[in-house]
Design a protein around this motif. Structure first.
Motif, PDB file in Angstrom:
ATOM      1  N   LEU A   4      -5.658  46.995  26.973  1.00 56.13           N
ATOM      2  CA  LEU A   4      -5.607  45.690  25.731  1.00 56.13           C
ATOM      3  C   LEU A   4      -6.120  46.138  24.631  1.00 56.13           C
ATOM      4  CD1 LEU A   4      -3.912  43.243  28.319  1.00 56.13           C
ATOM      5  CD2 LEU A   4      -2.033  44.534  26.900  1.00 56.13           C
ATOM      6  N   GLU A   5      -7.595  45.196  25.141  1.00 58.75           N
ATOM      7  CA  GLU A   5      -8.130  45.728  24.196  1.00 58.75           C
ATOM      8  C   GLU A   5      -7.977  46.437  22.750  1.00 58.75           C
ATOM      9  OE1 GLU A   5     -12.475  45.141  26.527  1.00 58.75           O
ATOM     10  OE2 GLU A   5     -11.742  43.037  26.835  1.00 58.75           O
ATOM     11  N   VAL A   6      -8.191  47.673  23.450  1.00 54.07           N
ATOM     12  CA  VAL A   6      -8.056  48.259  22.329  1.00 54.07           C
ATOM     13  C   VAL A   6      -6.795  48.599  21.289  1.00 54.07           C
ATOM     14  CG1 VAL A   6      -7.839  50.674  21.804  1.00 54.07           C
ATOM     15  CG2 VAL A   6      -9.409  50.459  23.835  1.00 54.07           C
ATOM     16  N   ILE A   7      -5.896  48.373  21.819  1.00 51.83           N
ATOM     17  CA  ILE A   7      -4.324  47.738  20.917  1.00 51.83           C
ATOM     18  C   ILE A   7      -4.846  46.578  20.426  1.00 51.83           C
ATOM     19  CG2 ILE A   7      -2.725  46.800  20.736  1.00 51.83           C
ATOM     20  CD1 ILE A   7      -2.252  48.384  24.040  1.00 51.83           C
ATOM     21  N   GLY A   8      -5.174  45.714  20.530  1.00 52.31           N
ATOM     22  CA  GLY A   8      -5.670  43.965  20.355  1.00 52.31           C
ATOM     23  C   GLY A   8      -6.554  44.746  18.975  1.00 52.31           C
ATOM     24  N   LYS A   9      -7.281  45.589  19.058  1.00 47.14           N
ATOM     25  CA  LYS A   9      -8.353  46.127  17.860  1.00 47.14           C
ATOM     26  C   LYS A   9      -7.241  47.105  16.801  1.00 47.14           C
ATOM     27  CE  LYS A   9     -12.673  44.264  18.826  1.00 47.14           C
ATOM     28  NZ  LYS A   9     -12.955  43.347  18.457  1.00 47.14           N
ATOM     29  N   GLU A  10      -6.712  48.248  17.022  1.00 47.92           N
ATOM     30  CA  GLU A  10      -5.712  48.807  16.419  1.00 47.92           C
ATOM     31  C   GLU A  10      -4.594  47.585  15.722  1.00 47.92           C
ATOM     32  OE1 GLU A  10      -3.755  51.545  19.039  1.00 47.92           O
ATOM     33  OE2 GLU A  10      -5.132  52.902  18.858  1.00 47.92           O
ATOM     34  N   ILE A  11      -4.665  47.078  16.130  1.00 42.76           N
ATOM     35  CA  ILE A  11      -2.993  45.283  15.359  1.00 42.76           C
ATOM     36  C   ILE A  11      -4.041  45.400  14.093  1.00 42.76           C
ATOM     37  CG2 ILE A  11      -2.494  43.424  15.696  1.00 42.76           C
ATOM     38  CD1 ILE A  11      -1.286  44.175  18.488  1.00 42.76           C
ATOM     39  N   GLU A  12      -5.465  44.977  14.783  1.00 42.99           N
ATOM     40  CA  GLU A  12      -6.391  43.967  13.826  1.00 42.99           C
ATOM     41  C   GLU A  12      -6.926  44.688  12.928  1.00 42.99           C
ATOM     42  OE1 GLU A  12      -9.890  41.926  15.134  1.00 42.99           O
ATOM     43  OE2 GLU A  12      -8.892  41.313  16.478  1.00 42.99           O
ATOM     44  N   ILE A  13      -6.867  46.786  12.422  1.00 40.64           N
ATOM     45  CA  ILE A  13      -7.404  47.947  11.704  1.00 40.64           C
ATOM     46  C   ILE A  13      -5.636  47.276  10.920  1.00 40.64           C
ATOM     47  CG2 ILE A  13      -8.049  49.724  11.111  1.00 40.64           C
ATOM     48  CD1 ILE A  13     -10.003  49.593  13.791  1.00 40.64           C
ATOM     49  N   TYR A  14      -4.498  47.439  11.664  1.00 40.44           N
ATOM     50  CA  TYR A  14      -3.281  47.896  10.729  1.00 40.44           C
ATOM     51  C   TYR A  14      -2.984  46.830  10.066  1.00 40.44           C
ATOM     52  CZ  TYR A  14      -3.040  52.030  12.835  1.00 40.44           C
ATOM     53  OH  TYR A  14      -3.319  53.193  13.205  1.00 40.44           O
ATOM     54  N   LYS A  15      -3.425  45.132  10.167  1.00 41.99           N
ATOM     55  CA  LYS A  15      -3.209  43.895   9.554  1.00 41.99           C
ATOM     56  C   LYS A  15      -3.987  43.993   8.169  1.00 41.99           C
ATOM     57  CE  LYS A  15      -3.442  40.274  11.954  1.00 41.99           C
ATOM     58  NZ  LYS A  15      -3.578  39.366  12.726  1.00 41.99           N
ATOM     59  N   VAL A  16      -5.737  44.346   8.094  1.00 44.38           N
ATOM     60  CA  VAL A  16      -6.213  44.476   7.208  1.00 44.38           C
ATOM     61  C   VAL A  16      -5.645  45.684   6.291  1.00 44.38           C
ATOM     62  CG1 VAL A  16      -8.858  45.196   6.350  1.00 44.38           C
ATOM     63  CG2 VAL A  16      -8.531  43.677   8.317  1.00 44.38           C
ATOM     64  N   LYS A  17      -5.446  46.129   6.847  1.00 46.09           N
ATOM     65  CA  LYS A  17      -4.768  48.095   5.594  1.00 46.09           C
ATOM     66  C   LYS A  17      -3.288  47.334   5.036  1.00 46.09           C
ATOM     67  CE  LYS A  17      -4.870  51.910   7.235  1.00 46.09           C
ATOM     68  NZ  LYS A  17      -4.061  53.355   8.658  1.00 46.09           N
ATOM     69  N   LEU A  18      -2.848  46.687   6.135  1.00 50.64           N
ATOM     70  CA  LEU A  18      -1.457  46.357   5.515  1.00 50.64           C
ATOM     71  C   LEU A  18      -1.654  44.991   4.128  1.00 50.64           C
ATOM     72  CD1 LEU A  18       1.592  46.402   6.058  1.00 50.64           C
ATOM     73  CD2 LEU A  18       1.521  44.290   7.080  1.00 50.64           C
ATOM     74  N   LEU A  19      -2.806  43.953   4.360  1.00 49.40           N
ATOM     75  CA  LEU A  19      -2.477  43.358   3.233  1.00 49.40           C
ATOM     76  C   LEU A  19      -3.713  43.665   2.419  1.00 49.40           C
ATOM     77  CD1 LEU A  19      -3.004  40.304   2.474  1.00 49.40           C
ATOM     78  CD2 LEU A  19      -5.517  40.116   3.607  1.00 49.40           C
ATOM     79  N   LEU A  20      -3.700  45.033   2.044  1.00 43.28           N
ATOM     80  CA  LEU A  20      -4.537  45.565   1.674  1.00 43.28           C
ATOM     81  C   LEU A  20      -3.983  46.456   0.541  1.00 43.28           C
ATOM     82  CD1 LEU A  20      -7.360  46.874  -0.107  1.00 43.28           C
ATOM     83  CD2 LEU A  20      -6.906  48.347   1.594  1.00 43.28           C
ATOM     84  N   PHE A  21      -2.846  47.201   1.518  1.00 43.05           N
ATOM     85  CA  PHE A  21      -1.642  47.782   0.711  1.00 43.05           C
ATOM     86  C   PHE A  21      -0.681  47.036  -0.040  1.00 43.05           C
ATOM     87  CE2 PHE A  21      -1.983  51.407   4.080  1.00 43.05           C
ATOM     88  CZ  PHE A  21      -3.099  52.388   2.970  1.00 43.05           C
ATOM     89  N   ILE A  22      -0.885  45.783   0.551  1.00 48.26           N
ATOM     90  CA  ILE A  22       0.049  44.787  -0.568  1.00 48.26           C
ATOM     91  C   ILE A  22      -0.669  44.439  -1.518  1.00 48.26           C
ATOM     92  CG2 ILE A  22       1.333  42.113  -0.208  1.00 48.26           C
ATOM     93  CD1 ILE A  22       1.560  43.079   2.933  1.00 48.26           C
ATOM     94  N   ALA A  23      -2.039  43.684  -1.538  1.00 46.94           N
ATOM     95  CA  ALA A  23      -2.258  43.662  -2.542  1.00 46.94           C
ATOM     96  C   ALA A  23      -2.850  44.417  -4.214  1.00 46.94           C
ATOM     97  CB  ALA A  23      -3.595  42.929  -2.603  1.00 46.94           C
TER      98      ALA A  23
END
Length: 75
Positions: A4-23
């Motif tokens: 669950l911790e690994v999945i949580g970290k993956e989600i955080e990474i994908y959210k940051v990448k998503l924000l960057l791509f949108i910007a």
């Protein structure tokens, strides 16, 4: 619990990448309409297209991670 911790970290990474791509996609789209130089405008449209593909891939990966988290919840 470690999974669950690994999945949580993956989600955080994908959210940051998503924000960057949108910007980047938003900025390139706006400037592509403002500029009149054909080569630079074409480059900006290409960047926009690549960012949209990145957004789509990140959303699909976040969706699969969400399904994986639901699997932990139910099982």
């Amino acid at each position: 619990m470690k999974e669950l911790e690994v999945i949580g970290k993956e989600i955080e990474i994908y959210k940051v990448k998503l924000l960057l791509f949108i910007a980047v996609a938003g900025g390139s789209w706006v400037y592509a309409f403002k500029l009149d130089m054909l080569i630079f405008t074409s480059l900006l449209w290409f960047v926009f297209l690549v960012m949209v593909i990145g957004i789509f891939l990140n959303i699909s990966k976040l969706s699969s991670l969400q399904k994986e988290l639901k699997g932990f919840k139910h099982g």
